[in-house]
Enzyme design. Structure first.
Site, PDB file in Angstrom:
ATOM      1  N   ASP A 167      31.084  40.866  44.262  1.00 23.16           N
ATOM      2  CA  ASP A 167      32.086  41.866  43.903  1.00 23.16           C
ATOM      3  C   ASP A 167      32.539  42.593  45.173  1.00 23.16           C
ATOM      4  O   ASP A 167      31.731  42.921  46.044  1.00 23.16           O
ATOM      5  CB  ASP A 167      31.506  42.869  42.897  1.00 23.16           C
ATOM      6  CG  ASP A 167      32.591  43.681  42.216  1.00 23.16           C
ATOM      7  OD1 ASP A 167      32.822  43.468  41.010  1.00 23.16           O
ATOM      8  OD2 ASP A 167      33.227  44.527  42.891  1.00 23.16           O
ATOM      9  N   ILE A 168      33.835  42.831  45.253  1.00 17.39           N
ATOM     10  CA  ILE A 168      34.408  43.443  46.461  1.00 17.39           C
ATOM     11  C   ILE A 168      34.009  44.923  46.587  1.00 17.39           C
ATOM     12  O   ILE A 168      33.997  45.474  47.680  1.00 17.39           O
ATOM     13  CB  ILE A 168      35.945  43.260  46.458  1.00 17.39           C
ATOM     14  CG1 ILE A 168      36.508  43.290  47.854  1.00 17.39           C
ATOM     15  CG2 ILE A 168      36.627  44.273  45.554  1.00 17.39           C
ATOM     16  CD1 ILE A 168      37.938  42.772  47.930  1.00 17.39           C
TER      17      ILE A 168
ATOM     18  N   ASN B  12      32.877  43.128  30.412  1.00 15.17           N
ATOM     19  CA  ASN B  12      33.772  44.118  29.813  1.00 15.17           C
ATOM     20  C   ASN B  12      34.923  43.393  29.135  1.00 15.17           C
ATOM     21  O   ASN B  12      35.402  42.372  29.627  1.00 15.17           O
ATOM     22  CB  ASN B  12      34.311  45.058  30.903  1.00 15.17           C
ATOM     23  CG  ASN B  12      33.207  45.887  31.539  1.00 15.17           C
ATOM     24  OD1 ASN B  12      32.284  46.343  30.859  1.00 15.17           O
ATOM     25  ND2 ASN B  12      33.278  46.079  32.840  1.00 15.17           N
TER      26      ASN B  12
ATOM     27  N   GLU C 138      39.177  45.669  33.870  1.00 12.90           N
ATOM     28  CA  GLU C 138      40.241  45.915  34.847  1.00 12.90           C
ATOM     29  C   GLU C 138      40.925  44.622  35.279  1.00 12.90           C
ATOM     30  O   GLU C 138      42.132  44.613  35.521  1.00 12.90           O
ATOM     31  CB  GLU C 138      39.676  46.646  36.068  1.00 12.90           C
ATOM     32  CG  GLU C 138      39.330  48.099  35.741  1.00 12.90           C
ATOM     33  CD  GLU C 138      38.621  48.819  36.875  1.00 12.90           C
ATOM     34  OE1 GLU C 138      38.461  48.233  37.957  1.00 12.90           O
ATOM     35  OE2 GLU C 138      38.219  49.972  36.637  1.00 12.90           O
ATOM     36  N   VAL C 139      40.163  43.556  35.413  1.00 12.26           N
ATOM     37  CA  VAL C 139      40.747  42.263  35.790  1.00 12.26           C
ATOM     38  C   VAL C 139      40.735  41.375  34.549  1.00 12.26           C
ATOM     39  O   VAL C 139      39.676  41.108  33.972  1.00 12.26           O
ATOM     40  CB  VAL C 139      39.964  41.604  36.944  1.00 12.26           C
ATOM     41  CG1 VAL C 139      40.525  40.223  37.246  1.00 12.26           C
ATOM     42  CG2 VAL C 139      40.001  42.483  38.200  1.00 12.26           C
TER      43      VAL C 139
ATOM     44  N   HIS D  32      34.987  37.709  33.295  1.00  7.79           N
ATOM     45  CA  HIS D  32      33.979  37.681  34.362  1.00  7.79           C
ATOM     46  C   HIS D  32      32.732  38.391  33.894  1.00  7.79           C
ATOM     47  O   HIS D  32      32.804  39.385  33.185  1.00  7.79           O
ATOM     48  CB  HIS D  32      34.512  38.338  35.646  1.00  7.79           C
ATOM     49  CG  HIS D  32      35.110  39.700  35.430  1.00  7.79           C
ATOM     50  ND1 HIS D  32      36.374  39.879  34.916  1.00  7.79           N
ATOM     51  CD2 HIS D  32      34.613  40.935  35.636  1.00  7.79           C
ATOM     52  CE1 HIS D  32      36.634  41.173  34.826  1.00  7.79           C
ATOM     53  NE2 HIS D  32      35.570  41.840  35.239  1.00  7.79           N
ATOM     54  N   MET D  33      31.605  37.878  34.314  1.00  6.34           N
ATOM     55  CA  MET D  33      30.324  38.506  34.021  1.00  6.34           C
ATOM     56  C   MET D  33      29.819  39.165  35.297  1.00  6.34           C
ATOM     57  O   MET D  33      29.675  38.503  36.328  1.00  6.34           O
ATOM     58  CB  MET D  33      29.324  37.456  33.527  1.00  6.34           C
ATOM     59  CG  MET D  33      28.004  38.051  33.105  1.00  6.34           C
ATOM     60  SD  MET D  33      27.033  36.850  32.178  1.00  6.34           S
ATOM     61  CE  MET D  33      26.343  35.933  33.528  1.00  6.34           C
ATOM     62  N   HIS D  34      29.584  40.464  35.219  1.00  7.59           N
ATOM     63  CA  HIS D  34      28.963  41.172  36.338  1.00  7.59           C
ATOM     64  C   HIS D  34      27.462  40.900  36.305  1.00  7.59           C
ATOM     65  O   HIS D  34      26.842  40.983  35.241  1.00  7.59           O
ATOM     66  CB  HIS D  34      29.151  42.688  36.188  1.00  7.59           C
ATOM     67  CG  HIS D  34      30.558  43.175  36.240  1.00  7.59           C
ATOM     68  ND1 HIS D  34      31.099  43.775  37.359  1.00  7.59           N
ATOM     69  CD2 HIS D  34      31.537  43.186  35.302  1.00  7.59           C
ATOM     70  CE1 HIS D  34      32.350  44.127  37.106  1.00  7.59           C
ATOM     71  NE2 HIS D  34      32.649  43.784  35.862  1.00  7.59           N
TER      72      HIS D  34
HETATM   73  P1  AMP Z   1      36.104  44.905  35.289  1.00  7.87           P
HETATM   74  O1  AMP Z   1      36.263  46.394  35.187  1.00  7.87           O
HETATM   75  O2  AMP Z   1      34.944  44.397  34.473  1.00  7.87           O
HETATM   76  O3  AMP Z   1      37.384  44.174  34.995  1.00  7.87           O
HETATM   77  O4  AMP Z   1      35.679  44.618  36.780  1.00  7.87           O
HETATM   78  C1  AMP Z   1      36.509  44.042  37.727  1.00  7.87           C
HETATM   79  C2  AMP Z   1      35.692  43.884  38.991  1.00  7.87           C
HETATM   80  O5  AMP Z   1      36.352  42.998  39.864  1.00  7.87           O
HETATM   81  C3  AMP Z   1      35.452  45.192  39.758  1.00  7.87           C
HETATM   82  O6  AMP Z   1      34.039  45.412  39.893  1.00  7.87           O
HETATM   83  C4  AMP Z   1      36.128  44.931  41.102  1.00  7.87           C
HETATM   84  O7  AMP Z   1      35.446  45.534  42.186  1.00  7.87           O
HETATM   85  C5  AMP Z   1      36.115  43.421  41.176  1.00  7.87           C
HETATM   86  N1  AMP Z   1      37.153  42.830  42.022  1.00  7.87           N
HETATM   87  C6  AMP Z   1      38.480  43.076  41.987  1.00  7.87           C
HETATM   88  N2  AMP Z   1      39.135  42.329  42.893  1.00  7.87           N
HETATM   89  C7  AMP Z   1      38.187  41.574  43.509  1.00  7.87           C
HETATM   90  C8  AMP Z   1      38.220  40.592  44.552  1.00  7.87           C
HETATM   91  N3  AMP Z   1      39.376  40.237  45.155  1.00  7.87           N
HETATM   92  N4  AMP Z   1      37.049  40.030  44.947  1.00  7.87           N
HETATM   93  C9  AMP Z   1      35.900  40.387  44.369  1.00  7.87           C
HETATM   94  N5  AMP Z   1      35.797  41.289  43.366  1.00  7.87           N
HETATM   95  C10 AMP Z   1      36.921  41.885  42.958  1.00  7.87           C
END
Ligand code: AMP
Ligand code: ZN
Length: 117
Positions: A30-31, A86, A94-95, A99-101
């Site tokens: 994660d960035i 999420n 947000e994205v 994706h699984m954190h």
């Molecule tokens: P969510 O709120 O579950 O959608 O989390 C989105 C996650 O994606 C956040 O923790 C961001 O820090 C991460 N993220 C966004 N852009 C990038 C990227 N280019 N590379 C790696 N992680 C990212």
């Protein structure tokens, strides 16, 4: 072809620190990590949210879970971690590419959701 940021990472159009890749999934750091270990595991195919997921995606979704422990251990989370997906507005996604954190220690990550009294 999708214009989403995680699809661009899959296509190597934007850089990411990749931990693992196979034909179905990709794992990368994660960035903006919230803990010392914080990486994401995604299906390579674009699936916006878990609402759009269906049995066509079961192999990728299964692999995300099946690889999480091994990848967490390799990343240094050897004493437990939390896996979070999420979904949508209420889930604070947000994205919009599933994706699984994977979030880990060494300190405990705390309660999942802070209870209000
Ligand atoms: P969510 O709120 O579950 O959608 O989390 C989105 C996650 O994606 C956040 O923790 C961001 O820090 C991460 N993220 C966004 N852009 C990038 C990227 N280019 N590379 C790696 N992680 C990212
Ligand atoms: Zn995508």
């Amino acid at each position: 072809m999708h214009d989403c940021i995680f699809c661009k990472i899959v296509r190597k159009e934007i850089p990411a620190r990749i931990l693992y890749e196979d034909e179905d999934i990709l794992a990368f750091h994660d960035i903006r990590p919230v803990r010392p270990v914080h990486f994401l595991i995604i299906p390579k195919a674009h699936v916006a949210t878990l609402y759009e997921a269906n049995m066509d995606h079961h192999r990728a979704l299964g692999r995300m879970l099946a690889m999480s422990g091994e990848l967490a251990r390799q990343a240094g989370a050897t004493d437990g971690f939390r896996a979070i997906i999420n979904c949508g507005r209420v889930g604070h996604q947000e994205v919009y590419h599933v994706h699984m954190h994977v979030i880990g220690g060494p300190e405990p990550v705390g309660p999942m959701i802070v209870r209000t009294p």
